[in-house]
Design a protein around this motif. Structure first.
Motif, PDB file in Angstrom:
ATOM      1  N   ASN A  35       0.795  -1.233   0.000  1.00  0.00           N
ATOM      2  CA  ASN A  35       0.000   0.000   0.000  1.00  0.00           C
ATOM      3  C   ASN A  35       0.831   1.290   0.000  1.00  0.00           C
ATOM      4  N   CYS A  36       2.138   1.189  -0.194  1.00  0.00           N
ATOM      5  CA  CYS A  36       2.982   2.386  -0.175  1.00  0.00           C
ATOM      6  C   CYS A  36       2.558   3.368  -1.266  1.00  0.00           C
ATOM      7  N   LEU A  37       2.103   2.819  -2.403  1.00  0.00           N
ATOM      8  CA  LEU A  37       1.796   3.680  -3.547  1.00  0.00           C
ATOM      9  C   LEU A  37       0.512   4.477  -3.354  1.00  0.00           C
ATOM     10  N   ALA A  38      -0.240   4.162  -2.301  1.00  0.00           N
ATOM     11  CA  ALA A  38      -1.411   4.980  -1.984  1.00  0.00           C
ATOM     12  C   ALA A  38      -0.961   6.382  -1.588  1.00  0.00           C
ATOM     13  N   CYS A  39       0.241   6.501  -1.043  1.00  0.00           N
ATOM     14  CA  CYS A  39       0.712   7.797  -0.536  1.00  0.00           C
ATOM     15  C   CYS A  39       1.992   8.290  -1.191  1.00  0.00           C
ATOM     16  N   HIS A  40       2.668   7.428  -1.962  1.00  0.00           N
ATOM     17  CA  HIS A  40       3.954   7.817  -2.556  1.00  0.00           C
ATOM     18  C   HIS A  40       4.000   7.495  -4.040  1.00  0.00           C
ATOM     19  N   ALA A  41       4.643   8.371  -4.815  1.00  0.00           N
ATOM     20  CA  ALA A  41       4.974   8.069  -6.205  1.00  0.00           C
ATOM     21  C   ALA A  41       6.476   8.292  -6.358  1.00  0.00           C
ATOM     22  N   LYS A  57      17.351  13.875  -0.508  1.00  0.00           N
ATOM     23  CA  LYS A  57      17.505  14.381   0.867  1.00  0.00           C
ATOM     24  C   LYS A  57      18.565  13.594   1.638  1.00  0.00           C
ATOM     25  N   TYR A  58      18.613  12.263   1.412  1.00  0.00           N
ATOM     26  CA  TYR A  58      19.504  11.438   2.235  1.00  0.00           C
ATOM     27  C   TYR A  58      20.786  11.032   1.510  1.00  0.00           C
ATOM     28  N   LYS A  59      21.054  11.647   0.364  1.00  0.00           N
ATOM     29  CA  LYS A  59      22.278  11.345  -0.380  1.00  0.00           C
ATOM     30  C   LYS A  59      23.494  11.545   0.525  1.00  0.00           C
ATOM     31  N   VAL A  79       9.207  15.432   9.285  1.00  0.00           N
ATOM     32  CA  VAL A  79      10.425  15.563   8.497  1.00  0.00           C
ATOM     33  C   VAL A  79      10.133  16.312   7.197  1.00  0.00           C
ATOM     34  N   TRP A  80       9.036  15.964   6.535  1.00  0.00           N
ATOM     35  CA  TRP A  80       8.679  16.604   5.268  1.00  0.00           C
ATOM     36  C   TRP A  80       7.595  17.653   5.465  1.00  0.00           C
ATOM     37  N   ARG A  81       6.647  17.310   6.302  1.00  0.00           N
ATOM     38  CA  ARG A  81       5.523  18.205   6.543  1.00  0.00           C
ATOM     39  C   ARG A  81       4.749  17.669   7.740  1.00  0.00           C
ATOM     40  N   ALA A  84       1.299  12.744   8.974  1.00  0.00           N
ATOM     41  CA  ALA A  84       1.967  11.563   9.501  1.00  0.00           C
ATOM     42  C   ALA A  84       1.888  10.394   8.537  1.00  0.00           C
ATOM     43  N   MET A  85       2.968   9.631   8.476  1.00  0.00           N
ATOM     44  CA  MET A  85       2.912   8.314   7.845  1.00  0.00           C
ATOM     45  C   MET A  85       2.506   7.343   8.950  1.00  0.00           C
ATOM     46  N   PRO A  86       1.477   6.537   8.715  1.00  0.00           N
ATOM     47  CA  PRO A  86       1.095   5.550   9.734  1.00  0.00           C
ATOM     48  C   PRO A  86       2.139   4.438   9.791  1.00  0.00           C
TER      49      PRO A  86
HETATM   50  C1  HEC Z   1      -1.149   6.868   4.560  1.00  0.00           C
HETATM   51  C2  HEC Z   1      -0.056   7.405   3.730  1.00  0.00           C
HETATM   52  C3  HEC Z   1       1.292   6.669   3.697  1.00  0.00           C
HETATM   53  C4  HEC Z   1       1.553   5.335   3.458  1.00  0.00           C
HETATM   54  C5  HEC Z   1       0.570   4.204   3.262  1.00  0.00           C
HETATM   55  C6  HEC Z   1       3.001   5.216   3.405  1.00  0.00           C
HETATM   56  N1  HEC Z   1       3.597   6.437   3.606  1.00  0.00           N
HETATM   57 FE1  HEC Z   1       5.590   6.833   3.582  1.00  0.00          FE
HETATM   58  N2  HEC Z   1       5.209   8.734   4.164  1.00  0.00           N
HETATM   59  C7  HEC Z   1       3.956   9.321   4.308  1.00  0.00           C
HETATM   60  C8  HEC Z   1       4.106  10.681   4.812  1.00  0.00           C
HETATM   61  C9  HEC Z   1       2.969  11.666   5.115  1.00  0.00           C
HETATM   62  C10 HEC Z   1       5.497  10.886   4.955  1.00  0.00           C
HETATM   63  C11 HEC Z   1       6.199  12.154   5.493  1.00  0.00           C
HETATM   64  C12 HEC Z   1       6.428  11.993   7.003  1.00  0.00           C
HETATM   65  C13 HEC Z   1       7.233  13.130   7.594  1.00  0.00           C
HETATM   66  O1  HEC Z   1       7.164  14.264   7.115  1.00  0.00           O
HETATM   67  O2  HEC Z   1       7.973  12.882   8.584  1.00  0.00           O
HETATM   68  C14 HEC Z   1       6.164   9.660   4.531  1.00  0.00           C
HETATM   69  C15 HEC Z   1       7.547   9.482   4.498  1.00  0.00           C
HETATM   70  C16 HEC Z   1       8.198   8.363   3.963  1.00  0.00           C
HETATM   71  C17 HEC Z   1       9.629   8.247   3.784  1.00  0.00           C
HETATM   72  C18 HEC Z   1      10.670   9.310   4.175  1.00  0.00           C
HETATM   73  C19 HEC Z   1      10.795   9.303   5.696  1.00  0.00           C
HETATM   74  C20 HEC Z   1      11.663  10.407   6.273  1.00  0.00           C
HETATM   75  O3  HEC Z   1      11.686  10.512   7.525  1.00  0.00           O
HETATM   76  O4  HEC Z   1      12.307  11.170   5.532  1.00  0.00           O
HETATM   77  C21 HEC Z   1       9.863   7.008   3.251  1.00  0.00           C
HETATM   78  C22 HEC Z   1      11.214   6.389   2.899  1.00  0.00           C
HETATM   79  C23 HEC Z   1       8.577   6.365   3.095  1.00  0.00           C
HETATM   80  N3  HEC Z   1       7.595   7.216   3.528  1.00  0.00           N
HETATM   81  C24 HEC Z   1       8.399   5.089   2.574  1.00  0.00           C
HETATM   82  C25 HEC Z   1       7.176   4.401   2.627  1.00  0.00           C
HETATM   83  C26 HEC Z   1       7.028   3.006   2.295  1.00  0.00           C
HETATM   84  C27 HEC Z   1       8.153   2.078   1.833  1.00  0.00           C
HETATM   85  C28 HEC Z   1       5.705   2.691   2.486  1.00  0.00           C
HETATM   86  C29 HEC Z   1       5.016   1.326   2.339  1.00  0.00           C
HETATM   87  C30 HEC Z   1       5.527   0.268   3.195  1.00  0.00           C
HETATM   88  C31 HEC Z   1       5.034   3.915   2.902  1.00  0.00           C
HETATM   89  N4  HEC Z   1       5.956   4.920   2.988  1.00  0.00           N
HETATM   90  C32 HEC Z   1       3.663   4.014   3.163  1.00  0.00           C
HETATM   91  C33 HEC Z   1       2.749   8.700   4.041  1.00  0.00           C
HETATM   92  C34 HEC Z   1       2.581   7.345   3.800  1.00  0.00           C
END
Ligand code: HEC
Length: 110
Positions: A35-41, A57-59, A79-81, A84-86
């Motif tokens: 489900n990562c692609l629900a929130c990331h491209a 950012k992490y280079k 970190v970005w905004r 929250a990432m769950p």
């Molecule tokens: C419900 C939405 C959502 C889902 C699902 C999600 N993310 Fe995220 N992700 C975010 C958000 C929002 C942030 C920015 C968090 C912050 O600013 O600290 C983030 C940040 C990240 C970052 C950068 C973290 C940092 O501290 O710089 C990575 C890498 C990442 N996600 C990978 C993943 C991966 C891999 C998955 C699947 C296993 C995933 N994400 C699933 C919303 C999501």
């Protein structure tokens, strides 16, 4: 887990450790499944940052693989905004390590 998935993971791990260039198709499947692609491209911010922006950012940050592993596993914000990432408890350790390595390599599509 189907045999196809198992083969894909084994292949992926072999590729990841041998060449440090994980198979993009297998990785996309992991991202999709978890489900990562629900929130990331790869190229554009969605709910979370684009994977290319994360790579930039992490280079050169030697601690990035560990830091990002815990961050994705446990979730977090700030970190970005202020969104929250769950937590992502379901993705297997090996898959998550492979995904982080792929992201930090610049999320190559091929
Ligand atoms: C419900 C939405 C959502 C889902 C699902 C999600 N993310 Fe995220 N992700 C975010 C958000 C929002 C942030 C920015 C968090 C912050 O600013 O600290 C983030 C940040 C990240 C970052 C950068 C973290 C940092 O501290 O710089 C990575 C890498 C990442 N996600 C990978 C993943 C991966 C891999 C998955 C699947 C296993 C995933 N994400 C699933 C919303 C999501």
């Amino acid at each position: 887990m189907t045999l196809r998935h198992l083969c894909a993971s084994v292949l992926l791990l072999a590729t990841a450790s041998a060449l440090a260039a994980p198979d993009a198709a297998a990785l996309k499947e992991i991202l999709q499944k978890n489900n990562c692609l629900a929130c990331h491209a790869v190229n554009a911010p969605v709910v979370g940052p684009s994977y290319r922006d994360v790579a930039k950012k992490y280079k050169g940050d030697a601690g990035a693989p560990d830091k990002l592993f815990s961050k994705v596993r446990n979730g977090g914000t700030g970190v970005w905004r202020q969104v929250a990432m769950p937590p992502n408890p379901g993705i297997p350790d090996d898959d998550l390590h492979a995904v982080i390595a792929w992201i930090l390599a610049g999320a190559p599509e091929h």
